[in-house]
Design a protein around this motif. Structure first.
Motif, PDB file in Angstrom:
ATOM      1  N   THR A 176      -7.547 -17.164  68.944  1.00 44.58           N
ATOM      2  CA  THR A 176      -7.456 -18.176  69.995  1.00 44.58           C
ATOM      3  C   THR A 176      -6.968 -17.550  71.297  1.00 44.58           C
ATOM      4  O   THR A 176      -6.240 -16.561  71.296  1.00 44.58           O
ATOM      5  N   LEU A 177      -7.390 -18.143  72.419  1.00 47.41           N
ATOM      6  CA  LEU A 177      -6.948 -17.692  73.732  1.00 47.41           C
ATOM      7  C   LEU A 177      -5.648 -18.381  74.111  1.00 47.41           C
ATOM      8  O   LEU A 177      -5.451 -19.565  73.826  1.00 47.41           O
ATOM      9  N   ASP A 178      -4.784 -17.626  74.758  1.00 47.58           N
ATOM     10  CA  ASP A 178      -3.564 -18.202  75.319  1.00 47.58           C
ATOM     11  C   ASP A 178      -3.919 -18.726  76.712  1.00 47.58           C
ATOM     12  O   ASP A 178      -4.283 -17.939  77.588  1.00 47.58           O
ATOM     13  N   PRO A 179      -3.839 -20.038  76.950  1.00 46.60           N
ATOM     14  CA  PRO A 179      -4.235 -20.575  78.259  1.00 46.60           C
ATOM     15  C   PRO A 179      -3.384 -20.050  79.407  1.00 46.60           C
ATOM     16  O   PRO A 179      -3.807 -20.100  80.565  1.00 46.60           O
ATOM     17  N   ARG A 180      -2.193 -19.542  79.114  1.00 46.82           N
ATOM     18  CA  ARG A 180      -1.329 -19.026  80.168  1.00 46.82           C
ATOM     19  C   ARG A 180      -1.832 -17.694  80.713  1.00 46.82           C
ATOM     20  O   ARG A 180      -1.623 -17.377  81.891  1.00 46.82           O
ATOM     21  N   THR A 181      -2.481 -16.905  79.866  1.00 45.69           N
ATOM     22  CA  THR A 181      -2.947 -15.582  80.284  1.00 45.69           C
ATOM     23  C   THR A 181      -4.461 -15.487  80.347  1.00 45.69           C
ATOM     24  O   THR A 181      -4.994 -14.580  80.987  1.00 45.69           O
ATOM     25  N   GLY A 182      -5.162 -16.390  79.645  1.00 45.99           N
ATOM     26  CA  GLY A 182      -6.605 -16.292  79.557  1.00 45.99           C
ATOM     27  C   GLY A 182      -7.066 -15.178  78.640  1.00 45.99           C
ATOM     28  O   GLY A 182      -8.253 -14.836  78.618  1.00 45.99           O
ATOM     29  N   ARG A 183      -6.162 -14.614  77.848  1.00 52.22           N
ATOM     30  CA  ARG A 183      -6.477 -13.518  76.936  1.00 52.22           C
ATOM     31  C   ARG A 183      -6.123 -13.931  75.513  1.00 52.22           C
ATOM     32  O   ARG A 183      -5.382 -14.905  75.314  1.00 52.22           O
ATOM     33  N   PRO A 184      -6.626 -13.217  74.505  1.00 51.22           N
ATOM     34  CA  PRO A 184      -6.295 -13.588  73.124  1.00 51.22           C
ATOM     35  C   PRO A 184      -4.782 -13.573  72.892  1.00 51.22           C
ATOM     36  O   PRO A 184      -4.078 -12.658  73.321  1.00 51.22           O
ATOM     37  N   ALA A 185      -4.301 -14.597  72.240  1.00 52.80           N
ATOM     38  CA  ALA A 185      -2.869 -14.665  71.919  1.00 52.80           C
ATOM     39  C   ALA A 185      -2.554 -13.661  70.816  1.00 52.80           C
ATOM     40  O   ALA A 185      -3.401 -13.335  69.975  1.00 52.80           O
ATOM     41  N   ALA A 186      -1.337 -13.175  70.825  1.00 52.38           N
ATOM     42  CA  ALA A 186      -0.901 -12.275  69.761  1.00 52.38           C
ATOM     43  C   ALA A 186      -0.760 -13.052  68.454  1.00 52.38           C
ATOM     44  O   ALA A 186      -0.321 -14.202  68.444  1.00 52.38           O
ATOM     45  N   ASN A 187      -1.145 -12.440  67.360  1.00 52.43           N
ATOM     46  CA  ASN A 187      -1.020 -13.064  66.049  1.00 52.43           C
ATOM     47  C   ASN A 187       0.457 -13.196  65.688  1.00 52.43           C
ATOM     48  O   ASN A 187       1.177 -12.198  65.610  1.00 52.43           O
ATOM     49  N   PRO A 188       0.967 -14.404  65.452  1.00 52.36           N
ATOM     50  CA  PRO A 188       2.396 -14.561  65.190  1.00 52.36           C
ATOM     51  C   PRO A 188       2.782 -14.405  63.724  1.00 52.36           C
ATOM     52  O   PRO A 188       3.967 -14.427  63.400  1.00 52.36           O
ATOM     53  N   LEU A 189       1.784 -14.276  62.817  1.00 59.14           N
ATOM     54  CA  LEU A 189       2.069 -14.307  61.380  1.00 59.14           C
ATOM     55  C   LEU A 189       2.172 -12.894  60.804  1.00 59.14           C
ATOM     56  O   LEU A 189       1.342 -12.032  61.087  1.00 59.14           O
ATOM     57  N   VAL A 190       3.197 -12.685  59.976  1.00 54.40           N
ATOM     58  CA  VAL A 190       3.416 -11.397  59.320  1.00 54.40           C
ATOM     59  C   VAL A 190       3.662 -11.647  57.841  1.00 54.40           C
ATOM     60  O   VAL A 190       4.529 -12.446  57.474  1.00 54.40           O
ATOM     61  N   GLN A 191       2.888 -10.967  56.987  1.00 58.55           N
ATOM     62  CA  GLN A 191       3.146 -11.008  55.552  1.00 58.55           C
ATOM     63  C   GLN A 191       4.074  -9.845  55.220  1.00 58.55           C
ATOM     64  O   GLN A 191       3.687  -8.677  55.300  1.00 58.55           O
ATOM     65  N   LEU A 192       5.312 -10.164  54.918  1.00 61.51           N
ATOM     66  CA  LEU A 192       6.288  -9.106  54.662  1.00 61.51           C
ATOM     67  C   LEU A 192       6.015  -8.432  53.320  1.00 61.51           C
ATOM     68  O   LEU A 192       5.566  -9.082  52.368  1.00 61.51           O
ATOM     69  N   PRO A 193       6.286  -7.133  53.209  1.00 60.81           N
ATOM     70  CA  PRO A 193       6.042  -6.425  51.951  1.00 60.81           C
ATOM     71  C   PRO A 193       7.026  -6.881  50.868  1.00 60.81           C
ATOM     72  O   PRO A 193       8.127  -7.342  51.171  1.00 60.81           O
ATOM     73  N   PRO A 194       6.632  -6.762  49.606  1.00 59.78           N
ATOM     74  CA  PRO A 194       7.540  -7.149  48.517  1.00 59.78           C
ATOM     75  C   PRO A 194       8.855  -6.387  48.605  1.00 59.78           C
ATOM     76  O   PRO A 194       8.879  -5.179  48.892  1.00 59.78           O
ATOM     77  N   GLY A 195       9.945  -7.087  48.377  1.00 55.36           N
ATOM     78  CA  GLY A 195      11.248  -6.444  48.381  1.00 55.36           C
ATOM     79  C   GLY A 195      11.823  -6.175  49.761  1.00 55.36           C
ATOM     80  O   GLY A 195      12.862  -5.522  49.870  1.00 55.36           O
ATOM     81  N   ALA A 196      11.141  -6.654  50.804  1.00 57.09           N
ATOM     82  CA  ALA A 196      11.649  -6.430  52.160  1.00 57.09           C
ATOM     83  C   ALA A 196      13.026  -7.069  52.314  1.00 57.09           C
ATOM     84  O   ALA A 196      13.257  -8.184  51.862  1.00 57.09           O
ATOM     85  N   ALA A 197      13.930  -6.329  52.933  1.00 50.77           N
ATOM     86  CA  ALA A 197      15.286  -6.849  53.116  1.00 50.77           C
ATOM     87  C   ALA A 197      15.869  -6.258  54.391  1.00 50.77           C
ATOM     88  O   ALA A 197      15.445  -5.207  54.861  1.00 50.77           O
ATOM     89  N   GLY A 198      16.874  -6.945  54.911  1.00 48.08           N
ATOM     90  CA  GLY A 198      17.562  -6.447  56.096  1.00 48.08           C
ATOM     91  C   GLY A 198      17.060  -7.116  57.364  1.00 48.08           C
ATOM     92  O   GLY A 198      16.068  -7.842  57.352  1.00 48.08           O
ATOM     93  N   PRO A 199      17.725  -6.890  58.476  1.00 46.81           N
ATOM     94  CA  PRO A 199      17.305  -7.510  59.734  1.00 46.81           C
ATOM     95  C   PRO A 199      15.950  -6.978  60.182  1.00 46.81           C
ATOM     96  O   PRO A 199      15.624  -5.806  59.979  1.00 46.81           O
ATOM     97  N   VAL A 200      15.163  -7.867  60.779  1.00 42.24           N
ATOM     98  CA  VAL A 200      13.840  -7.500  61.287  1.00 42.24           C
ATOM     99  C   VAL A 200      13.929  -7.356  62.798  1.00 42.24           C
ATOM    100  O   VAL A 200      14.409  -8.256  63.484  1.00 42.24           O
ATOM    101  N   GLU A 201      13.487  -6.209  63.315  1.00 41.49           N
ATOM    102  CA  GLU A 201      13.421  -6.004  64.765  1.00 41.49           C
ATOM    103  C   GLU A 201      12.060  -6.460  65.269  1.00 41.49           C
ATOM    104  O   GLU A 201      11.032  -6.194  64.628  1.00 41.49           O
ATOM    105  N   ILE A 202      12.051  -7.122  66.419  1.00 44.86           N
ATOM    106  CA  ILE A 202      10.816  -7.654  66.993  1.00 44.86           C
ATOM    107  C   ILE A 202      10.672  -7.153  68.422  1.00 44.86           C
ATOM    108  O   ILE A 202      11.645  -7.126  69.181  1.00 44.86           O
ATOM    109  N   VAL A 203       9.475  -6.752  68.797  1.00 44.46           N
ATOM    110  CA  VAL A 203       9.147  -6.425  70.182  1.00 44.46           C
ATOM    111  C   VAL A 203       7.900  -7.206  70.571  1.00 44.46           C
ATOM    112  O   VAL A 203       7.153  -7.684  69.714  1.00 44.46           O
ATOM    113  N   TYR A 204       7.712  -7.344  71.872  1.00 44.12           N
ATOM    114  CA  TYR A 204       6.471  -7.957  72.340  1.00 44.12           C
ATOM    115  C   TYR A 204       6.120  -7.378  73.704  1.00 44.12           C
ATOM    116  O   TYR A 204       6.978  -6.864  74.412  1.00 44.12           O
TER     117      TYR A 204
END
Length: 236
Positions: free
Chosen positions: A200-228
């Motif tokens: 889908t396009l982000d109407p604010r930028t007119g460009r494809p929106a970044a995919n917000p969904l992440v399937q975490l690997p099994p056993g993932a633990a600890g704080p998650v760092e995020i950048v954009y």
């Protein structure tokens, strides 16, 4: 016509006040066009007139070129208070099609410099008409108060929510503004894993929106760092 002659006479004598030069530029733009205003102030900026002439000359350009030129004048002449106010205006929502958090921080920093100059008594002498200086000051204070709210940590920090299913944990990332790309990593990982683009396009930028969904690997633990990457392509 008389006003134009009087303002031009003052400009040619030399002045450090900003408001008569801005009025002169406005008169010339209205009567002869932006190119003539730019040519006049290019000539005046070569005289020993000081940063006021350089600043008004920079104002006669448009878009990103004007923004860059005004910022250069402010950086070269940090004691010239009006340059900080006009630099803040170049990063404001009034000038930009989409104001990013980066732009808001730049606007806030420039306003802080202008307000600090006023608090130290270093701003008033750059205005021939005291009412113009007072108007700039009122607007600067009001806008800075709004930016303080806009730049609070709760308004500038990405958020993540988690949902568990039979397939494991899914993380949904919500950036604080329009994002061209999203990335994440777990403790011990070197680089960030980018999520890719959504269909889908982000109407604010007119460009494809970044995919917000992440399937975490099994056993993932600890704080998650995020950048954009914001709408200007700057990583936060």
């Amino acid at each position: 016509a008389k006003a134009r002659r009087d303002y031009l006479a003052l400009a040619e004598q030399g002045t450090e006040t900003i408001d008569p030069l801005l009025r002169l530029a406005a008169l010339i733009r209205a009567q002869d066009g932006r190119a003539d205003a730019r040519e006049l102030f290019a000539r005046l900026a070569r005289t020993p007139g000081g940063p006021a002439y350089e600043l008004v000359h920079a104002q006669q350009f448009e878009g990103e070129d004007r923004r860059r030129r005004v910022a250069e004048v402010a950086a070269a002449h940090p004691a010239y208070a009006p340059a900080h106010y006009l630099s803040a205006a170049e990063s404001s929502a009034d000038r930009l099609a989409l104001q990013t958090i980066f732009d808001k921080r730049a606007e806030a920093a420039a306003l802080d410099a202008f307000l600090a100059a006023d608090a130290d008594g270093r701003a008033s002498r750059f205005f021939l008409d005291a009412s113009v200086g007072a108007d700039w000051l009122d607007k600067a204070r009001g806008r800075r108060a709004q930016l303080a709210r806009d730049l609070a940590p709760a308004a500038t920090t990405p958020r993540a929510t988690f949902m568990q299913s039979s397939a494991g944990w899914t993380m949904t990332i919500t950036p604080p503004e329009a994002a061209l790309a999203l990335g994440w990593r777990l403790p011990g990982q070197d680089g960030f894993t980018m999520t890719g683009a959504s269909p889908t396009l982000d109407p604010r930028t007119g460009r494809p929106a970044a995919n917000p969904l992440v399937q975490l690997p099994p056993g993932a633990a600890g704080p998650v760092e995020i950048v954009y990457d914001d709408a200007g392509g700057r990583r936060a």
